[in-house]
Design an enzyme around this catalytic site. Structure first.
Site, mmCIF file in Angstrom:
data_model
loop_
_atom_site.group_PDB
_atom_site.id
_atom_site.type_symbol
_atom_site.label_atom_id
_atom_site.label_comp_id
_atom_site.label_asym_id
_atom_site.label_seq_id
_atom_site.Cartn_x
_atom_site.Cartn_y
_atom_site.Cartn_z
ATOM 1 N NE ARG A 1 -2.819 1.385 3.471
ATOM 2 C CZ ARG A 1 -3.638 1.419 4.260
ATOM 3 N NH1 ARG A 1 -5.345 1.375 3.844
ATOM 4 N NH2 ARG A 1 -3.584 1.459 5.595
ATOM 5 C CG ASP B 1 -5.054 3.130 10.902
ATOM 6 O OD1 ASP B 1 -6.213 4.079 11.159
ATOM 7 O OD2 ASP B 1 -4.855 2.457 9.839
HETATM 8 C C1 COA Z 1 -2.174 -2.708 16.900
HETATM 9 C C2 COA Z 1 -0.736 -3.106 17.085
HETATM 10 C C3 COA Z 1 0.103 -1.660 17.125
HETATM 11 C C4 COA Z 1 -0.585 -3.940 18.399
HETATM 12 O O1 COA Z 1 0.922 -3.911 18.580
HETATM 13 P P1 COA Z 1 1.217 -4.648 19.619
HETATM 14 O O2 COA Z 1 0.539 -4.258 21.203
HETATM 15 O O3 COA Z 1 2.803 -4.552 19.821
HETATM 16 O O4 COA Z 1 0.766 -6.144 19.630
HETATM 17 P P2 COA Z 1 1.343 -7.128 20.370
HETATM 18 O O5 COA Z 1 2.346 -7.047 21.486
HETATM 19 O O6 COA Z 1 0.066 -8.092 20.828
HETATM 20 O O7 COA Z 1 2.070 -8.241 19.470
HETATM 21 C C5 COA Z 1 2.502 -9.683 19.505
HETATM 22 C C6 COA Z 1 3.035 -10.063 18.238
HETATM 23 O O8 COA Z 1 2.378 -9.971 17.121
HETATM 24 C C7 COA Z 1 3.052 -9.190 16.149
HETATM 25 N N1 COA Z 1 2.012 -8.534 15.384
HETATM 26 C C8 COA Z 1 1.091 -7.685 15.973
HETATM 27 N N2 COA Z 1 0.446 -7.014 15.012
HETATM 28 C C9 COA Z 1 1.064 -7.581 13.765
HETATM 29 C C10 COA Z 1 0.842 -7.330 12.501
HETATM 30 N N3 COA Z 1 -0.103 -6.458 12.098
HETATM 31 N N4 COA Z 1 1.491 -8.053 11.567
HETATM 32 C C11 COA Z 1 2.472 -8.938 12.017
HETATM 33 N N5 COA Z 1 2.886 -8.711 13.148
HETATM 34 C C12 COA Z 1 2.291 -8.458 14.116
HETATM 35 C C13 COA Z 1 3.992 -8.435 17.065
HETATM 36 O O9 COA Z 1 5.087 -8.270 16.207
HETATM 37 C C14 COA Z 1 4.526 -9.312 18.030
HETATM 38 O O10 COA Z 1 5.394 -10.101 17.822
HETATM 39 P P3 COA Z 1 6.451 -10.894 18.659
HETATM 40 O O11 COA Z 1 5.718 -11.733 19.627
HETATM 41 O O12 COA Z 1 7.364 -11.728 17.534
HETATM 42 O O13 COA Z 1 7.317 -9.794 19.385
HETATM 43 C C15 COA Z 1 -0.262 -3.777 15.785
HETATM 44 O O14 COA Z 1 -0.960 -5.068 16.053
HETATM 45 C C16 COA Z 1 -0.155 -3.174 14.328
HETATM 46 O O15 COA Z 1 0.449 -2.529 14.364
HETATM 47 N N6 COA Z 1 -0.808 -3.792 13.597
HETATM 48 C C17 COA Z 1 -0.987 -3.317 12.252
HETATM 49 C C18 COA Z 1 -2.329 -2.211 11.956
HETATM 50 C C19 COA Z 1 -2.654 -1.794 10.724
HETATM 51 O O16 COA Z 1 -1.746 -2.347 9.759
HETATM 52 N N7 COA Z 1 -3.159 -0.844 10.324
HETATM 53 C C20 COA Z 1 -3.269 -0.064 9.187
HETATM 54 C C21 COA Z 1 -4.140 -0.672 8.267
HETATM 55 S S1 COA Z 1 -5.890 -1.008 8.952
HETATM 56 O O1 LMR Z 2 -5.968 2.087 7.414
HETATM 57 C C1 LMR Z 2 -6.822 1.666 8.020
HETATM 58 O O2 LMR Z 2 -7.251 1.889 8.867
HETATM 59 C C2 LMR Z 2 -7.678 0.587 7.299
HETATM 60 C C3 LMR Z 2 -8.442 1.088 6.065
HETATM 61 O O3 LMR Z 2 -7.696 1.777 5.190
HETATM 62 C C4 LMR Z 2 -9.518 2.187 6.762
HETATM 63 O O4 LMR Z 2 -9.334 3.391 6.442
HETATM 64 O O5 LMR Z 2 -10.463 1.479 7.179
HETATM 65 MG MG MG Z 3 -7.824 3.555 5.223
#
Ligand code: COA
Ligand code: LMR
Ligand code: MG
Length: 532
Positions: free
Chosen positions: A165, A446
Site C-alpha cells: 500500500r 492508525d
Molecule cells: C495494533 C498493534 C500496534 C498492536 O501492537 P502490539 O501491542 O505490539 O501487539 P502485540 O504485543 O500483541 O504483538 C504480538 C506479536 O504480534 C506481532 N504483530 C502484531 N501485529 C502485527 C501485524 N499487524 N503484523 C505482523 N505482526 C504483528 C508483533 O510484532 C508481536 O510479535 P513478537 O511476539 O514476535 O514480538 C499492531 O498489531 C499493529 O501495528 N497492527 C497493524 C495495524 C495496521 O496495519 N493498520 C493499518 C491498516 S488497518
Molecule cells: O487504514 C486503515 O485503518 C484501514 C483502512 O484503510 C480504513 O481506512 O479502514
Molecule cells: Mg484507510
C-alpha cells in the site's frame, strides 16, 4: 527495453548513507524522476479538483452518482482478470513495513500481507527507506531479524502474498524535490517498490501488486492507470502485469465505483471497504451539513444503515465486473486477559460473519492473534470456493444516494467526547514520535481511526451539538476538556512516559486542528512537518 529519457531533475535533501545507496540507485532514481516529471502536474490538478468538489458540497449540494457515465454503468464489461495467487484472499493481514512485523505478517495464517507505507506508518525518511529494504529482502527470501533477546525471525515456507500500500495522492515526500516542490509520496513508494521487486516477484509466479488508498474520483483512478501503463511499457511488460486493489474509503468515491473499475479495468482486481477512512470522509465531506453529524465513535458500526449500504453496493458493483469485494478492518486487538480476549474474538467474529454473509471475498485483520478465528469464519462461509465472486446480489433493491448518506443513529456523550480527545492526542503523540500504529484502550489506532476522533469534535463544535448531559459543544468546552484529559493521560501513562514523550506538541496540534474555522484536511499534513 523501451527508449526513455533519463532525467535527473530530482533534488534529495538527505545524504546517501548505505540504506539510501541500496534503494536510490541510479536506475531507480531515473525511473522515479520520469514518473514525477510525467505525472506530478496532473496529480496537482486532481488535488485542486478535490477542493472544487468539496466547495460545492460545503455550499449545500450532496454527493450523488454521476449521470454522464450511464454507458459505463449499463454496458456489460469485466475487469481483465485476477492472477492465480490472488484468487483466494479470504484473509489479509495489514501492518507497517517494519522488519519484524513484515516477517511476522508473512508467516501468519493469512493469504495476503498488505505491507503499509500509508496509515499505519509515520513516514519519516528512515522508515520509508528501511521499509523498501525490508520488502526487497522479504521478496528475495533473505529477510531476517533478531530481537534484543536474541530471538531470530525468518520466513517460513509458503509465506503470504505481498501487496504494497503506497501513500495517498495528497501526501508529499518532502525529502525529494522536483522544481522546488516535494514530490508525491505515492510515486516515491510505487516507483521504488516496483523497480526493485518486479522481476523477483514475476519470477516466483506473483507480481507487482498494490493497494491504492483514499481515492476520491474516477479521474484519480485513471491517473493510476496512466502510471501503471507507462511503467509496463517502460519495462516491456504485458499490459495488466501490475495489479491493484483500490480502497473505497472516501464518500465521493462510493458514487463512482463502476467508473473506477472501468478506468482501471486492465489493472484492477478488486475494491476494499476501508471503513475507518470512509467514516472519516463522511464527516469531512459533509462537514457543513448539520443534519448528518455523527454520534460517538463507538456507535458508528457496520450495522448502521449508511455503512451497510456501502458494503452491499460495493459487493454488487464489484462482482458484476468480476472484481473482488474485500471487507474491512476490525479495530479490536487481542488481549492477554482471557475473558477480555474471548469478548474481543466474539466481537470480531460477529463483524466478519456479517461481511462474509454480505458476500465479501475476504477481509482484513491488524493482528496475527485474530487470524485463526477470522479464517474459520471465512472458511465456513466460502466452503469449497476460493472466493464469493458468484454472489451477485442481483435481486437487491437498488441502493440509493439517500441510503449511502443517511444520518447515523446514536448519542453524543461527554464520555465519548473525552475519549475522542484522549485517543486523538495519544495517537498524534505516537505518530510524531515515529510510530504510526498503536494500541490504545484495546483498539488498533492508525491515522484513519484517529481522524474520526478529531474531526468528530471539530464538527460537534461547528454545529454546536448538545451532549446527552445538556452541555453545548464549544471551543471553550473542548479546550477545558483537553486540559483535563491531558492530566488523565499523564496519570494513565505515568510521569516518566508522559514527560519523555511529545505530549505538548501533540496537544498543541490537536488544539489547533480542532479549533480552526477551516477543517484541516488530513492531520498527517501538519503532523508531517513534525517528523524527520
Ligand atoms: C495494533 C498493534 C500496534 C498492536 O501492537 P502490539 O501491542 O505490539 O501487539 P502485540 O504485543 O500483541 O504483538 C504480538 C506479536 O504480534 C506481532 N504483530 C502484531 N501485529 C502485527 C501485524 N499487524 N503484523 C505482523 N505482526 C504483528 C508483533 O510484532 C508481536 O510479535 P513478537 O511476539 O514476535 O514480538 C499492531 O498489531 C499493529 O501495528 N497492527 C497493524 C495495524 C495496521 O496495519 N493498520 C493499518 C491498516 S488497518
Ligand atoms: O487504514 C486503515 O485503518 C484501514 C483502512 O484503510 C480504513 O481506512 O479502514
Ligand atoms: Mg484507510
Amino acid at each position: 527495453m523501451t527508449q526513455h529519457a533519463i532525467t535527473t531533475e530530482l533534488a534529495f535533501s538527505q545524504p546517501f548513507g548505505s540504506a539510501e545507496q541500496q534503494i536510490l540507485t541510479d536506475g531507480a532514481v531515473d525511473f522515479l524522476s520520469e514518473l514525477v516529471t510525467r505525472f506530478t502536474p496532473r496529480r496537482n490538478e486532481l488535488l485542486a479538483e478535490r477542493s472544487l468538489v468539496q466547495r460545492k458540497i460545503d455550499n449545500g449540494e450532496l454527493p450523488d452518482f454521476i449521470s454522464e457515465t450511464t454507458s459505463i454503468k449499463n454496458d456489460n464489461w469485466k475487469i481483465r482478470g485476477i492472477p492465480a495467487d490472488l484468487q483466494d484472499r479470504r484473509l489479509e493481514i495489514t501492518g507497517p513495513v517494519e522488519r519484524k512485523m513484515v516477517i511476522n505478517a508473512l508467516n501468519a495464517n493469512v493469504n495476503v500481507f498488505m505491507a503499509d507505507f500509508e496509515d499505519s506508518l509515520a513516514p519519516s525518511w528512515q522508515k520509508v527507506i528501511d521499509g523498501q529494504i525490508n520488502l526487497r529482502d522479504a521478496i528475495a527470501g533473505t529477510i531476517s531479524y533478531s530481537n534484543e533477546a536474541g530471538k531470530i525471525y525468518q520466513l517460513k515456507p509458503y509465506p503470504a502474498v505481498l501487496v504494497c500500500r503506497v501513500r495517498g495522492l495528497h501526501l508529499p515526500e518532502k525529502h525529494v524535490l522536483w522544481r522546488g516542490e516535494a514530490i508525491p509520496g505515492s510515486l516515491f513508494d510505487f516507483a521504488l517498490y516496483f523497480f526493485h521487486n518486479y522481476q523477483a516477484l514475476l519470477a516466483k509466479g506473483s507480481g507487482p501488486y498494490f493497494y491504492l488508498p483514499k481515492t476520491q474520483s474516477f479521474q484519480e483512478a485513471a491517473w493510476w492507470r496512466g502510471v501503471f501503463s507507462y511503467t509496463e511499457d517502460r519495462f516491456d511488460l504485458p499490459r495488466g502485469t501490475i495489479k491493484a486493489t483500490l480502497l473505497i474509503e472516501t464518500l465521493p468515491a462510493v458514487f463512482q465505483m463502476d467508473e473506477i473499475l472501468y478506468h482501471l479495468r486492465d489493472h484492477i482486481v478488486g475494491l476494499n471497504c476501508g471503513r475507518w477512512d470512509y467514516i472519516f470522509s463522511y464527516i469531512k465531506t459533509l462537514k457543513n451539513h448539520g443534519d448528518r453529524v455523527l454520534p460517538d465513535r463507538q456507535s458508528v458500526t457496520m450495522d448502521q444503515g449508511f455503512l451497510d449500504a456501502y458494503s452491499r453496493l460495493l459487493i454488487k458493483t464489484c462482482h458484476r465486473r468480476g472484481a473482488f469485494a474485500m471487507g474491512g478492518m476490525a479495530a479490536f486487538i487481542p488481549s492477554k486477559e482471557p475473558e477480555r480476549n474471548e469478548w474481543v474474538l466474539n466481537k470480531v467474529r460477529a463483524d466478519k460473519q456479517r461481511e462474509a454473509a454480505n458476500g465479501h471475498d475476504g477481509t482484513w485483520i491488524a493482528h496475527p492473534g485474530l487470524a485463526d478465528a477470522v479464517m474459520a469464519v471465512f472458511n465456513q462461509a466460502l466452503g469449497d470456493k476460493p472466493n464469493q465472486l458468484d454472489v451477485l446480489r442481483e435481486n437487491d433493491t437498488p441502493i440509493s444516494a439517500q441510503q449511502l448518506l443517511q444520518p447515523c443513529e446514536g448519542e453524543r456523550t461527554e464520555a465519548g467526547m473525552r475519549a475522542n480527545i484522549r485517543v486523538a492526542v495519544q495517537y498524534i503523540e505516537a505518530w510524531i514520535s515515529g510510530n504510526g500504529c498503536v494500541p490504545i484502550y484495546g483498539l488498533m489506532e492508525d491515522a484513519a481511526t484517529a481522524e474520526i476522533s478529531r474531526t468528530s469534535i471539530w464538527q460537534w463544535i461547528r454545529h454546536q451539538k448538545t451532549l446527552t448531559n445538556g452541555e453545548t459543544v464549544t471551543r471553550a468546552l473542548f479546550s477545558q476538556m483537553l486540559a483535563e484529559e491531558m492530566r488523565v493521560i499523564q496519570e494513565e501513562l505515568g510521569d516518566q512516559r508522559f514527560c519523555q514523550g511529545r505530549f505538548d506538541d501533540a496537544a498543541r496540534l490537536m488544539e489547533r486542528i480542532t479549533t480552526e474555522t477551516e477543517l484541516v484536511e488530513f492531520l498527517t499534513l501538519p503532523g508531517y512537518r513534525l517528523i524527520p
